[in-house]
Design a protein around this motif. Structure first.
Motif, PDB file in Angstrom:
ATOM      1  N   ASN A  64      53.842  42.881  33.157  1.00  0.00           N
ATOM      2  CA  ASN A  64      53.033  42.311  32.079  1.00  0.00           C
ATOM      3  C   ASN A  64      51.694  43.023  31.916  1.00  0.00           C
ATOM      4  N   GLY A  65      51.671  44.300  32.244  1.00  0.00           N
ATOM      5  CA  GLY A  65      50.444  45.073  32.093  1.00  0.00           C
ATOM      6  C   GLY A  65      50.615  46.162  31.057  1.00  0.00           C
ATOM      7  N   ASN A  66      49.541  46.886  30.771  1.00  0.00           N
ATOM      8  CA  ASN A  66      49.605  48.040  29.888  1.00  0.00           C
ATOM      9  C   ASN A  66      48.633  49.090  30.404  1.00  0.00           C
ATOM     10  N   ASN A  67      48.696  50.274  29.804  1.00  0.00           N
ATOM     11  CA  ASN A  67      47.909  51.409  30.314  1.00  0.00           C
ATOM     12  C   ASN A  67      46.405  51.189  30.215  1.00  0.00           C
ATOM     13  N   ASP A  68      45.977  50.310  29.312  1.00  0.00           N
ATOM     14  CA  ASP A  68      44.537  50.092  29.144  1.00  0.00           C
ATOM     15  C   ASP A  68      44.011  48.942  30.000  1.00  0.00           C
ATOM     16  N   ARG A  69      44.901  48.285  30.725  1.00  0.00           N
ATOM     17  CA  ARG A  69      44.495  47.119  31.509  1.00  0.00           C
ATOM     18  C   ARG A  69      43.923  47.551  32.857  1.00  0.00           C
ATOM     19  N   ASN A  70      42.738  47.040  33.197  1.00  0.00           N
ATOM     20  CA  ASN A  70      42.188  47.265  34.528  1.00  0.00           C
ATOM     21  C   ASN A  70      42.834  46.291  35.508  1.00  0.00           C
ATOM     22  N   TRP A  71      43.359  46.811  36.626  1.00  0.00           N
ATOM     23  CA  TRP A  71      43.831  45.858  37.631  1.00  0.00           C
ATOM     24  C   TRP A  71      42.660  45.374  38.491  1.00  0.00           C
ATOM     25  N   TYR A  72      41.551  46.133  38.467  1.00  0.00           N
ATOM     26  CA  TYR A  72      40.317  45.626  39.075  1.00  0.00           C
ATOM     27  C   TYR A  72      39.141  46.215  38.318  1.00  0.00           C
ATOM     28  N   TYR A  73      38.025  45.523  38.367  1.00  0.00           N
ATOM     29  CA  TYR A  73      36.798  46.016  37.757  1.00  0.00           C
ATOM     30  C   TYR A  73      35.627  45.385  38.486  1.00  0.00           C
ATOM     31  N   SER A  74      34.682  46.212  38.913  1.00  0.00           N
ATOM     32  CA  SER A  74      33.482  45.694  39.569  1.00  0.00           C
ATOM     33  C   SER A  74      32.299  46.571  39.213  1.00  0.00           C
ATOM     34  N   THR A  75      31.126  46.007  39.355  1.00  0.00           N
ATOM     35  CA  THR A  75      29.901  46.757  39.105  1.00  0.00           C
ATOM     36  C   THR A  75      29.004  46.694  40.339  1.00  0.00           C
ATOM     37  N   GLY A  76      28.199  47.713  40.478  1.00  0.00           N
ATOM     38  CA  GLY A  76      27.174  47.734  41.512  1.00  0.00           C
ATOM     39  C   GLY A  76      25.848  48.121  40.888  1.00  0.00           C
ATOM     40  N   GLU A  77      24.837  47.303  41.091  1.00  0.00           N
ATOM     41  CA  GLU A  77      23.509  47.594  40.559  1.00  0.00           C
ATOM     42  C   GLU A  77      22.535  47.652  41.714  1.00  0.00           C
ATOM     43  N   LYS A  78      21.742  48.727  41.745  1.00  0.00           N
ATOM     44  CA  LYS A  78      20.815  48.892  42.856  1.00  0.00           C
ATOM     45  C   LYS A  78      19.465  49.369  42.337  1.00  0.00           C
TER      46      LYS A  78
END
Length: 815
Positions: free
Chosen positions: A479-493
């Motif tokens: 149920n996924g597609n090529n544009d789907r992120n299986w994970y996403y995170s941000t880091g701000e420092k």
């Protein structure tokens, strides 16, 4: 010959060599002295702190508060005297010394403000009580045939380098006193280079940066305060190429083993209307690598333009690098080292016919752009101000072919086909990093004659990193597609640093040094990771890092110093990502003691430095895992590094130069407990076996590193150099187990270069590098994973072999 006997043999040879050169440098001719006064040519006022050097000797002196200098015990003959002082034109003269001679010098004000003012705040000066080595543009040029920056630095004390591909091209690493690039502060023109989240530096992202480098300073230990991440073992300060007064064009090309090619094109306008200058470079490097499929395709460019006034400098630098490298991160399994040293398992899979195949795009792809705007202003002769704005953008990904990957691991649903339910699939994933790093650096430097030197400086930076993963192909679609992120995170420092350095000259011979730094860090992470765990967390730190020292000019031949410094370091992103609530890492602290002595004669120099680096809560791998089974870094209460660094040099005759250095060290964890995974405990719940081992050795920290180099100049323009390097055994983990070591190794290289001038070219040069000429088999890095299964101890590992005999041949033409 066994390593122990071989080491003893090497040091006997070295001892005899030292004795031989000491005999050579004994006075064979009359000894005379040179003295005088250095003044401002316009005002006639004395210049305190001017540097007077006799070229091609190890003799030098500084002027005192009255502008007076004195150099004794000079062999009679013809000498070139160089006098330099910031803000003034360099003075050169050649004189014949046959008796005690007085030479007074009047220095003219420089027509332009020197570029070195913008790095003073972050560098150690000649009489700073710190342990450091300067590498000149000439030395960098001699070594630069395409290998990454760490290989330019490897002749300095306590340095080890490693290469995934085995050639020094592609992914390379460096450690100084056992500290890797996540613990080494790197700046370029005083601007931070370390990635804010990982704290690492990947020189593969800056291909051929050496061709745009004017000089480098390597400070070992805590060093002096700088900008960016904490210097927890060393700092490397790179200054890009200096202003060229005259227009030039230059081509550098080299070719070598493993289909290695490097082409570099450089140009410069020289000074335009005595105020403007522009420089540029484009580089292209390719190599197939010693390890199977460990190819590298690298390119970069550098553009620089500036306004250079008498009291003002404004300079813009743009540096961009691109790399595409086939992954060689997994190393070679230990049991393959004797049968197939170039085996690379990365990208390996079993095809539909049951045969081993390799995914041809198992690559790392990354582009990094650096923008720098640098401003320097002289307010008075005793005061200058500096500031820089910077922005770095990085973006790229690495790609992996995976077999039998669980749908659940990617947050996907199982696939139902008729009466069958598929829970896994073959797929290709991409892990993507996109980041922005920007900020400002600033400094002010005040000089009061030869008495006071005060520097106030600092920086502020903001980093935002975006981490994501995509499935770009799967054998069975869910149920996924090529544009789907299986994970996403941000880091701000956010990182703010301010420091003050004060030097006071006491009684004309003693420098008292104080350095206080405050650093504030705010690190936020949010989102999901590649294992679908939640990463949301915030960490803040307030660090106070004081340093103090004393430097003594015992006489013009003998110098000594002592310093003490404290450094603090925050955990990096991976330390937090891999931890859980029960294993949350904390700050590390280093207490560094340095004691040095330097002895110089006209044709011989010897320096020795003793250091003791005492760590509190150093983060190391113990084998311990978190609640999901991932390995974590653990704070160990007490550990240390103690050693002695010896550097020797001699040039007894014009056609022969000798340089050598050696580091003898002891690197220990005081009370170490190891953890080993135990699959016999419960297949569904991974248990661990722990054992206290008491005092153990820190990994990748050999007790002996030695370098020896002879350079012969049989005719003008021809240089022949024999380089030898010995590295003692290293443990690949922190258990001091002899089964898990990198064996000691000894290599020799030959470098031959010849250059000449023609009517149409300022210089034409040829260089030959023959590396590891006796084809010694050795490895410079490794990893190991240990576990129990079926009641037996087992392990997985990967070693990184380096190339056997290999060659690089280069030509450069400068017009």
């Amino acid at each position: 010959m066994q390593n122990k006997h071989f080491s003893t043999f090497c040091w006997k040879v070295l001892s005899l060599t030292v004795a031989f050169f000491m005999i050579l440098v004994l006075p064979a001719t009359a000894q005379v002295s040179l003295s005088g006064v250095v003044k401002d040519a316009v005002t006639g006022s004395p210049l305190a702190g001017a540097n007077i050097t006799l070229e091609n000797t190890f003799l030098s002196a500084f002027t005192d508060g009255a502008g007076i200098y004195h150099i004794r015990s000079i062999p009679s003959g013809v000498h070139t005297v160089r006098v330099s002082f910031m803000g003034y034109q360099r003075y050169l003269t050649t004189i014949r010394l046959s008796k005690d001679t007085i030479v007074d010098v009047a220095l003219e004000n420089a027509a332009i403000l020197g570029e070195e003012v913008n790095i003073i705040a972050t560098r150690a000066q000649p009489r700073t009580p710190a342990t450091f080595t300067n590498i000149s543009a000439k030395k960098i040029e001699e070594l630069n045939l395409g290998k990454d920056m760490p290989y330019i630095l490897q002749s300095t004390p306590s340095v080890l380098v490693t290469s995934d591909a085995g050639t020094g091209i592609g992914y390379t690493g460096i450690s100084i006193r056992g500290s890797d690039l996540t613990r080494i502060n790197v700046t370029m023109n005083g601007i931070p280079v370390n990635d804010a989240e990982s704290q690492g530096v990947w020189f593969v992202d800056l291909p051929d940066i050496a061709s745009s480098t004017g000089n480098i300073q390597v400070q070992r230990g805590v060093g002096t305060s700088t900008n960016g991440s904490g210097a927890f073992g060393a700092s490397v300060n790179i200054q890009t190429q200096a202003l060229n007064q005259d227009p030039y064009g230059e081509v550098n090309s080299s070719v070598g083993s493993f289909s290695t090619f490097k082409n570099t094109f450089r140009f410069g306008t020289g000074m335009i209307k005595n105020r403007f200058s522009f420089d540029g470079r484009a580089s292209f490097v390719t190599s197939e690598g010693y390890i199977d499929r460990a190819s590298a395709k690298l390119s970069s460019y550098y553009l620089s333009g500036g306004y250079f006034g008498k009291n003002t400098t404004v300079k813009v630098n743009i540096l961009s690098g691109y790399e595409k490298t086939y992954q060689a991160w997994l190393g070679v399994p230990k049991d393959s080292l004797t049968t197939n040293r170039t085996y690379n398992p990365s990208g390996e899979y079993i095809d539909k016919n049951g045969k081993i195949a390799y995914y041809n795009n198992q690559t790392d792809n990354y582009n990094q752009d650096h923008y720098q705007l640098i401003f320097s202003q002289t307010i008075t002769k005793n005061l200058n101000l500096n500031a820089a704005l910077f922005y770095t953008h990085g973006h790229g990904y690495y790609e992996n072919y995976k077999q039998g990957e669980s749908f659940a691991a990617y947050g996907l649903e199982n696939v139902v086909t008729g009466s069958d339910t598929l829970t896994s699939t073959d797929l290709i994933n991409r892990k993507i990093l996109d980041n922005d790093f920007s900020g400002v650096t600033f400094s002010g430097n005040y000089y009061s004659g030869d008495k006071w030197k005060i520097t106030v400086g600092g920086s502020y930076s903001h980093y935002l990193g975006r981490h994501s993963g995509k499935i770009i192909w799967a054998e069975f679609a869910s149920n996924g597609n090529n544009d789907r992120n299986w994970y996403y995170s941000t880091g701000e420092k956010k990182d703010f640093t301010v420091f003050t350095k004060v030097t006071y000259r006491l009684l004309g011979k003693i420098n008292l040094f104080g350095d206080m730094q405050y650093r504030y860090v705010d690190h936020k992470m949010k989102g999901t990771e590649d294992d679908l765990s939640i990463l949301d967390q915030t960490h803040q730190f307030n660090f106070f890092n004081p340093k103090a020292g004393i430097y003594a000019d015992i006489n013009e031949k003998q110098k000594a110093y002592f310093s003490f410094g404290i450094a603090n370091r925050e955990p990096n992103r991976d330390n937090y990502k891999d931890a859980d609530a029960q294993h949350m890492p904390t700050r590390e602290t280093l207490y560094d003691y340095e004691l040095g002595y330097d002895l110089s004669f006209s044709h011989f120099r010897g320096a020795v430095n003793l250091y003791y680096m005492n760590y509190r809560d150093q983060l190391v791998l113990t084998g311990e895992i978190n609640n999901t089974g991932a390995a974590i870094m653990t704070n160990v209460p007490e550990s240390y590094r103690a050693g002695i660094e010896i550097s020797l040099g001699a040039n007894p005759v014009k056609w022969l130069t000798w340089n050598a250095n050696a580091t003898f060290s002891r690197n220990k964890i005081n009370n170490f407990t190891e953890f080993v995974d135990n699959y016999d405990a419960d297949w569904n719940f991974l248990g661990q076996v722990s054992k206290n081992l008491g005092e153990t050795d820190l990994s990748f920290s050999p007790s002996l590193i030695a370098m020896n180099e002879f350079t012969f100049i049989p005719i003008k323009g021809l240089n022949l150099t024999l380089q030898s390097r010995y590295v003692g055994k290293q443990f690949t983990d922190n258990t001091s187990n002899e089964e898990r070591i990198l064996k000691a190794w000894f290599t020799q290289n030959i470098v031959a270069s010849f250059s000449f001038r023609t009517s149409w070219a300022d210089e034409i040069g040829f260089t030959l590098q023959a590396n590891n000429i006796f084809s010694n088999k050795y490895e410079t890095n490794a990893w190991v994973y240990r576990y129990y299964l079926g009641g037996a101890a087992k392990e997985m590992n990967g070693y990184f072999p380096q190339a056997l005999v290999n060659y690089l041949v280069g030509i450069h033409i400068r017009i």
